[in-house]
Design an enzyme around this catalytic site. Sequence first.
Site, short mmCIF file in Angstrom:
data_model
loop_
_atom_site.label_atom_id
_atom_site.label_comp_id
_atom_site.label_asym_id
_atom_site.label_seq_id
_atom_site.Cartn_x
_atom_site.Cartn_y
_atom_site.Cartn_z
N THR A 125 30.22 40.20 25.02
CA THR A 125 31.04 39.60 26.06
C THR A 125 30.74 38.11 26.20
O THR A 125 29.61 37.66 25.92
CB THR A 125 30.74 40.31 27.41
OG1 THR A 125 31.22 39.49 28.48
CG2 THR A 125 29.24 40.51 27.64
N ASP A 126 31.74 37.35 26.67
CA ASP A 126 31.52 35.92 26.92
C ASP A 126 30.55 35.71 28.08
O ASP A 126 30.03 34.60 28.27
CB ASP A 126 32.85 35.20 27.20
CG ASP A 126 33.61 35.73 28.40
OD1 ASP A 126 33.15 36.74 29.02
OD2 ASP A 126 34.65 35.16 28.74
N GLU A 127 30.28 36.79 28.85
CA GLU A 127 29.38 36.64 30.01
C GLU A 127 27.95 36.30 29.58
O GLU A 127 27.16 35.82 30.39
CB GLU A 127 29.41 37.90 30.89
CG GLU A 127 30.81 38.14 31.42
CD GLU A 127 30.92 39.17 32.51
OE1 GLU A 127 29.96 39.35 33.28
OE2 GLU A 127 32.00 39.80 32.61
N TYR B 6 23.99 42.89 34.19
CA TYR B 6 24.91 43.32 33.12
C TYR B 6 24.88 42.34 31.95
O TYR B 6 24.62 42.72 30.81
CB TYR B 6 26.34 43.43 33.68
CG TYR B 6 27.40 43.45 32.58
CD1 TYR B 6 27.50 44.51 31.68
CD2 TYR B 6 28.31 42.39 32.44
CE1 TYR B 6 28.47 44.52 30.67
CE2 TYR B 6 29.27 42.39 31.43
CZ TYR B 6 29.34 43.46 30.55
OH TYR B 6 30.29 43.46 29.55
N LYS C 125 23.52 42.74 28.01
CA LYS C 125 24.38 42.53 26.84
C LYS C 125 23.77 41.46 25.92
O LYS C 125 23.81 41.58 24.70
CB LYS C 125 25.79 42.11 27.26
CG LYS C 125 26.59 43.19 27.98
CD LYS C 125 26.91 44.39 27.11
CE LYS C 125 27.90 44.10 26.01
NZ LYS C 125 28.29 45.33 25.27
P1 NAD Z 1 34.12 51.03 30.09
O1 NAD Z 1 33.09 51.03 31.17
O2 NAD Z 1 35.55 51.22 30.43
O3 NAD Z 1 33.75 52.14 29.01
C1 NAD Z 1 32.45 52.36 28.56
C2 NAD Z 1 32.42 53.67 27.80
O4 NAD Z 1 31.10 53.85 27.27
C3 NAD Z 1 32.73 54.89 28.65
O5 NAD Z 1 33.60 55.77 27.97
C4 NAD Z 1 31.36 55.54 28.86
O6 NAD Z 1 31.43 56.95 29.03
C5 NAD Z 1 30.67 55.17 27.56
N1 NAD Z 1 29.21 55.15 27.71
C6 NAD Z 1 28.47 54.55 28.69
N2 NAD Z 1 27.17 54.78 28.51
C7 NAD Z 1 27.07 55.50 27.35
C8 NAD Z 1 25.98 56.02 26.63
N3 NAD Z 1 24.71 55.84 27.04
N4 NAD Z 1 26.22 56.71 25.49
C9 NAD Z 1 27.49 56.90 25.07
N5 NAD Z 1 28.57 56.45 25.72
C10 NAD Z 1 28.36 55.75 26.86
O7 NAD Z 1 33.88 49.65 29.31
P2 NAD Z 1 34.95 48.68 28.62
O8 NAD Z 1 35.51 47.78 29.63
O9 NAD Z 1 35.84 49.48 27.76
O10 NAD Z 1 33.97 47.82 27.71
C11 NAD Z 1 33.65 48.24 26.38
C12 NAD Z 1 32.71 47.23 25.75
O11 NAD Z 1 33.34 45.95 25.72
C13 NAD Z 1 31.41 47.03 26.53
O12 NAD Z 1 30.37 46.91 25.59
C14 NAD Z 1 31.61 45.72 27.29
O13 NAD Z 1 30.40 45.07 27.48
C15 NAD Z 1 32.50 44.97 26.33
N6 NAD Z 1 33.42 43.99 26.94
C16 NAD Z 1 34.26 44.34 27.96
C17 NAD Z 1 35.15 43.42 28.48
C18 NAD Z 1 36.12 43.79 29.58
O14 NAD Z 1 36.85 42.92 30.07
N7 NAD Z 1 36.21 45.05 29.98
C19 NAD Z 1 35.19 42.12 27.97
C20 NAD Z 1 34.31 41.77 26.93
C21 NAD Z 1 33.44 42.72 26.41
P1 TYD Z 2 35.73 42.22 37.19
O1 TYD Z 2 37.02 42.89 36.85
O2 TYD Z 2 34.66 43.01 37.84
O3 TYD Z 2 35.21 41.54 35.82
P2 TYD Z 2 33.97 40.50 35.58
O4 TYD Z 2 33.14 40.43 36.78
O5 TYD Z 2 33.25 41.14 34.45
O6 TYD Z 2 34.63 39.20 35.22
O7 TYD Z 2 36.05 40.97 38.12
C1 TYD Z 2 36.93 39.94 37.71
C2 TYD Z 2 36.90 38.87 38.77
O8 TYD Z 2 37.46 39.40 39.98
C3 TYD Z 2 35.49 38.43 39.16
O9 TYD Z 2 35.52 37.02 39.43
C4 TYD Z 2 35.18 39.19 40.44
C5 TYD Z 2 36.54 39.34 41.08
N1 TYD Z 2 36.74 40.58 41.89
C6 TYD Z 2 37.23 40.47 43.20
O10 TYD Z 2 37.53 39.38 43.69
N2 TYD Z 2 37.41 41.63 43.91
C7 TYD Z 2 37.11 42.85 43.39
O11 TYD Z 2 37.26 43.87 44.12
C8 TYD Z 2 36.61 42.94 42.06
C9 TYD Z 2 36.27 44.27 41.44
C10 TYD Z 2 36.45 41.77 41.33
#
Ligand code: NAD
Ligand code: TYD
Length: 339
Positions: free
Chosen positions: A125-127, A153, A157
């Site tokens: 992630t970019d985080e 988090y 990562k």
């Molecule tokens: P999500 O929370 O929707 O899904 C995570 C999945 O992983 C779930 O199906 C969960 O059951 C499974 N999981 C969790 N712990 C596990 C374990 N110990 N063993 C096996 N499976 C397990 O997450 P997401 O938003 O789909 O993110 C997927 C990946 O992408 C993550 O690694 C996250 O850091 C990365 N990512 C997400 C975003 C975003 O905007 N959502 C952006 C950049 C990177």
């Molecule tokens: P989120 O979807 O949790 O992603 P991330 O924190 O990984 O970027 O949140 C996106 C942005 O929205 C973040 O700046 C936090 C804000 N946010 C709210 O303002 N209200 C909410 O209820 C949630 C879940 C997030």
Amino acid sequence: MKIVVTGGAGFIGGNFVYYLLKNHPDDQVICIDSLTYAGNMATLEEALKNPNFFFEKADIADREAIYGIFEKYSPDIIVNFAAESHVDRSIENPEIFLKTNIIGTSVLLDACRKYGITRYHQVSTDEVYGDLPLDRPDLFFTEETPIHTSSPYSSSKAGADLLVLAYHRTFGLPVTVSRCSNNYGPYHFPEKLIPLMIINTLNGKPLPVYGKGENIRDWLYVEDHCSAIDKIIRNGRVGEVYNIGGHNEKTNIYVVKKILELLGKDESNITYVTDRPGHDMRYAIDPTKIHNELGWLPETSFDEGIKKTVEWYLKNQDWWQPIIDGEYQKYYENHYGKK
Ligand code: NAD
Ligand code: TYD
């Protein structure tokens, strides 16, 4: 090609499973997921009908189970999406983030060394770069930006990324890492900003905006993330990190108002609530490297993607209603009740 997708019952992993089955119908896709609160078999309902799709319920931190799955399938490529992914939950309970995101990654890496693979890809992630100030719109995250995390988090990562790169340098494991900006689209778990705001609007509930809603996220439609990962695992250079993003920077309040506009609702339910501790101000990706090296470009603009996403949630209440009626209810009351 046999491709293991960990975390495939989650948001991005689920979308990636469908991307592979559609674009590489000869590949076999093995999903490993422990089905935490964020994992949902309903997401994989269609995939399970495909003879090239296999599901294994296992925790990536469970060495014996993971080795057993590697022995059973002898996979070529591992794409690790499995993670605890919600910043707010990491603030409330960091430990599980360390276990899944770091220990889980280390178990997968050891399995790759033991059984041999052609590529291990870490979905990061970019985080991990921390945040950028609001008054410097000229700054972007490049692959050289120092790791400088804010939340448990992002720290977990970052730890995993470093371990993946160390396995390349120390053991010669063929790895790649991608660092993507915020995704949105179908199957996004309702605790995250965009689905939360869509669902709360549909249910006439308050829309909890943290702080002043000025924080900026760089939104990427999930299918564009999938196409980028697909290019990296097939043509990316081993040992490299690739940033993924599409220059779609929006403030949170802009996003919330856009959702209200698409759903034809006024802004009266917007509620400014206590800010997230350590809240990152701005994320912004410079995707020059992946564009120049792999020819990747996003295809979906924010306007188009958010419209498709809102339509998906309108059409797929059967997918999200059981989630918000279940265990999630307790998290919601506990987290937002205190704000
Ligand atoms: P999500 O929370 O929707 O899904 C995570 C999945 O992983 C779930 O199906 C969960 O059951 C499974 N999981 C969790 N712990 C596990 C374990 N110990 N063993 C096996 N499976 C397990 O997450 P997401 O938003 O789909 O993110 C997927 C990946 O992408 C993550 O690694 C996250 O850091 C990365 N990512 C997400 C975003 C975003 O905007 N959502 C952006 C950049 C990177
Ligand atoms: P989120 O979807 O949790 O992603 P991330 O924190 O990984 O970027 O949140 C996106 C942005 O929205 C973040 O700046 C936090 C804000 N946010 C709210 O303002 N209200 C909410 O209820 C949630 C879940 C997030």
